[in-house]
Design a protein around this motif. Structure first.
Motif, PDB file in Angstrom:
ATOM      1  N   ASP A  46       0.837  -1.189   0.000  1.00 15.38           N
ATOM      2  CA  ASP A  46       0.000   0.000   0.000  1.00 15.38           C
ATOM      3  C   ASP A  46       0.880   1.249   0.000  1.00 15.38           C
ATOM      4  OD1 ASP A  46      -2.440   1.540   0.256  1.00 15.38           O
ATOM      5  OD2 ASP A  46      -1.820   1.912   2.311  1.00 15.38           O
ATOM      6  N   LEU A  47       0.853   2.001  -1.085  1.00 13.99           N
ATOM      7  CA  LEU A  47       1.742   3.154  -1.237  1.00 13.99           C
ATOM      8  C   LEU A  47       1.444   4.234  -0.212  1.00 13.99           C
ATOM      9  CD1 LEU A  47       4.003   4.529  -2.781  1.00 13.99           C
ATOM     10  CD2 LEU A  47       2.297   5.416  -4.386  1.00 13.99           C
ATOM     11  N   ASP A  48       0.182   4.463   0.103  1.00 15.31           N
ATOM     12  CA  ASP A  48      -0.166   5.506   1.066  1.00 15.31           C
ATOM     13  C   ASP A  48       0.463   5.227   2.436  1.00 15.31           C
ATOM     14  OD1 ASP A  48      -1.648   7.089  -0.652  1.00 15.31           O
ATOM     15  OD2 ASP A  48      -3.492   5.991  -0.272  1.00 15.31           O
ATOM     16  N   SER A  49       0.451   3.976   2.852  1.00 15.53           N
ATOM     17  CA  SER A  49       1.037   3.611   4.142  1.00 15.53           C
ATOM     18  C   SER A  49       2.545   3.831   4.138  1.00 15.53           C
ATOM     19  CB  SER A  49       0.729   2.144   4.474  1.00 15.53           C
ATOM     20  OG  SER A  49      -0.657   1.939   4.622  1.00 15.53           O
ATOM     21  N   VAL A  50       3.193   3.453   3.046  1.00 22.66           N
ATOM     22  CA  VAL A  50       4.640   3.629   2.949  1.00 22.66           C
ATOM     23  C   VAL A  50       4.997   5.113   2.936  1.00 22.66           C
ATOM     24  CG1 VAL A  50       6.684   3.218   1.547  1.00 22.66           C
ATOM     25  CG2 VAL A  50       4.956   1.446   1.753  1.00 22.66           C
ATOM     26  N   LEU A  51       4.255   5.907   2.174  1.00 22.02           N
ATOM     27  CA  LEU A  51       4.543   7.341   2.102  1.00 22.02           C
ATOM     28  C   LEU A  51       4.311   8.020   3.446  1.00 22.02           C
ATOM     29  CD1 LEU A  51       3.172   8.423  -1.402  1.00 22.02           C
ATOM     30  CD2 LEU A  51       5.505   7.838  -0.719  1.00 22.02           C
ATOM     31  N   SER A  52       3.336   7.525   4.208  1.00 20.93           N
ATOM     32  CA  SER A  52       3.098   8.059   5.544  1.00 20.93           C
ATOM     33  C   SER A  52       4.326   7.834   6.423  1.00 20.93           C
ATOM     34  CB  SER A  52       1.867   7.400   6.164  1.00 20.93           C
ATOM     35  OG  SER A  52       1.641   7.892   7.468  1.00 20.93           O
ATOM     36  N   SER A  53       4.922   6.635   6.331  1.00 22.49           N
ATOM     37  CA  SER A  53       6.135   6.339   7.093  1.00 22.49           C
ATOM     38  C   SER A  53       7.289   7.219   6.640  1.00 22.49           C
ATOM     39  CB  SER A  53       6.518   4.864   6.916  1.00 22.49           C
ATOM     40  OG  SER A  53       5.510   4.014   7.415  1.00 22.49           O
ATOM     41  N   THR A  75       0.174  15.091 -16.765  1.00 22.88           N
ATOM     42  CA  THR A  75      -0.801  15.738 -17.654  1.00 22.88           C
ATOM     43  C   THR A  75      -0.593  17.241 -17.730  1.00 22.88           C
ATOM     44  OG1 THR A  75      -2.444  14.039 -17.121  1.00 22.88           O
ATOM     45  CG2 THR A  75      -3.249  16.075 -18.128  1.00 22.88           C
ATOM     46  N   THR A  76      -0.434  17.885 -16.569  1.00 18.65           N
ATOM     47  CA  THR A  76      -0.328  19.343 -16.531  1.00 18.65           C
ATOM     48  C   THR A  76       1.113  19.840 -16.426  1.00 18.65           C
ATOM     49  OG1 THR A  76      -0.488  19.461 -14.111  1.00 18.65           O
ATOM     50  CG2 THR A  76      -2.554  19.427 -15.367  1.00 18.65           C
ATOM     51  N   GLY A  77       2.020  18.969 -16.007  1.00 22.39           N
ATOM     52  CA  GLY A  77       3.398  19.393 -15.822  1.00 22.39           C
ATOM     53  C   GLY A  77       3.629  20.097 -14.498  1.00 22.39           C
ATOM     54  N   GLU A  78       2.584  20.207 -13.678  1.00 25.11           N
ATOM     55  CA  GLU A  78       2.704  20.867 -12.383  1.00 25.11           C
ATOM     56  C   GLU A  78       3.110  19.872 -11.303  1.00 25.11           C
ATOM     57  OE1 GLU A  78      -0.577  24.389 -12.292  1.00 25.11           O
ATOM     58  OE2 GLU A  78      -1.356  22.336 -12.252  1.00 25.11           O
ATOM     59  N   LEU A  79       3.565  20.414 -10.184  1.00 23.55           N
ATOM     60  CA  LEU A  79       3.836  19.613  -8.999  1.00 23.55           C
ATOM     61  C   LEU A  79       2.606  19.642  -8.100  1.00 23.55           C
ATOM     62  CD1 LEU A  79       7.449  20.823  -8.240  1.00 23.55           C
ATOM     63  CD2 LEU A  79       6.828  18.433  -8.610  1.00 23.55           C
ATOM     64  N   TYR A  80       2.175  18.463  -7.648  1.00 21.81           N
ATOM     65  CA  TYR A  80       1.047  18.400  -6.732  1.00 21.81           C
ATOM     66  C   TYR A  80       1.476  17.688  -5.452  1.00 21.81           C
ATOM     67  CZ  TYR A  80       0.437  13.493  -8.090  1.00 21.81           C
ATOM     68  OH  TYR A  80       0.633  12.148  -8.303  1.00 21.81           O
ATOM     69  N   LEU A  81       0.773  17.958  -4.380  1.00 24.16           N
ATOM     70  CA  LEU A  81       1.114  17.390  -3.076  1.00 24.16           C
ATOM     71  C   LEU A  81       0.575  15.967  -2.976  1.00 24.16           C
ATOM     72  CD1 LEU A  81       2.449  18.194  -0.355  1.00 24.16           C
ATOM     73  CD2 LEU A  81       0.162  18.739   0.475  1.00 24.16           C
ATOM     74  N   ARG A  82       1.490  14.991  -2.901  1.00 25.54           N
ATOM     75  CA  ARG A  82       1.095  13.586  -2.826  1.00 25.54           C
ATOM     76  C   ARG A  82       1.011  13.087  -1.388  1.00 25.54           C
ATOM     77  NH1 ARG A  82      -0.556   9.456  -2.009  1.00 25.54           N
ATOM     78  NH2 ARG A  82      -0.541   7.527  -3.228  1.00 25.54           N
ATOM     79  N   ALA A  83       1.898  13.607  -0.524  1.00 27.44           N
ATOM     80  CA  ALA A  83       1.893  13.209   0.883  1.00 27.44           C
ATOM     81  C   ALA A  83       2.535  14.320   1.699  1.00 27.44           C
ATOM     82  CB  ALA A  83       2.644  11.894   1.079  1.00 27.44           C
ATOM     83  N   SER A  84       2.199  14.368   3.001  1.00 30.49           N
ATOM     84  CA  SER A  84       2.763  15.420   3.846  1.00 30.49           C
ATOM     85  C   SER A  84       2.627  15.036   5.313  1.00 30.49           C
ATOM     86  CB  SER A  84       2.059  16.755   3.601  1.00 30.49           C
ATOM     87  OG  SER A  84       0.700  16.684   3.998  1.00 30.49           O
TER      88      SER A  84
END
Length: 234
Positions: A46-53, A75-84
């Protein structure tokens, strides 16, 4: 006197010993944190769990107030917030940065980390006010796919090159986790497409794994073997 000098030397040695012991304990804690990240990536799909760690580790290792992981939107070339971690929740979904005119975008374009303090930040354009920050590139297959960052918004504490190296190690783990998730997702997609094709094939098809356990039985095989209502998949 010789006695006073001996006391002074003894005091210096005691201070040096305490400092060395404290540094060793800190390094052991850092190695333990990185080891835990490695285990998390190896044991979790689960990527969300790993990124949380990973977000927790970024804060823990650098002593930062906040951590953030930004990915490039293909798609847009922008940076978006994936985890924090400890990020303003109201800003999370709306948080978007361009590649061309932002500090994080510079890291993506150059592939090099940045380390800035309050004086440096006042000279450049930023989307939010912080006292100090570190951005390091996040790579997958030697391609920069995002940025991992930490910052101090309130506490007057600067980061050092040592923190940059620690965060770079964390970013390496993040890149591995994201690549693993991509490969796992791609494998699942291929399996789903294959299953769809085999389901429609009129001939009987039974697929076994390496341990000779049944993993798939199509309708043709069920009808030929009169297995309509039996669950054969292990």
């Amino acid at each position: 006197s010789g006695l006073a000098f001996a006391d002074q030397k003894r005091g210096w040695m005691q201070r040096e010993t305490r400092n060395a012991t404290a540094n060793l304990r800190t390094q052991m804690t850092e190695l333990e944190t990185l080891g835990q990240l490695s285990q998390s990536i190896a044991s979790q799909l689960d990527l969300d769990s790993v990124l949380s760690s990973i977000m927790d580790a970024a804060v823990s290792l650098t002593g930062a107030e906040e951590s953030s992981l930004l990915l490039v939107d293909e798609t847009t070339g922008e940076l978006y917030l994936r985890a924090s971690r400890n990020f303003d929740e109201d800003k999370q979904e709306k948080f978007r940065l361009g590649i061309e005119d932002t500090l994080a975008g510079t890291v993506v374009r150059t592939g090099k980390p940045v380390l800035l303090d309050e004086a440096s930040l006042k000279k450049i354009k930023t989307n939010y006010l912080v006292f100090s920050l570190v951005y390091v590139p996040l790579k997958a297959h030697d391609r920069v796919v995002g940025v991992l960052g930490v910052d101090n918004r309130n506490q007057k504490r600067a980061f050092t090159e040592y923190h940059v190296r620690l965060l770079t190690a964390v970013a390496d783990f993040a890149g591995i986790a994201i690549e693993n998730a991509r490969l796992f997702s791609g494998t699942n997609d291929e399996l789903n497409r294959l299953e769809t094709i085999l389901t429609k094939v009129q001939d009987g098809v039974i697929i076994l794994d390496t341990e000779n356990k049944i993993v798939f039985v199509n309708q043709g095989a069920r009808e030929a073997l009169s297995l309509e209502n039996k669950d054969l998949v292990s």
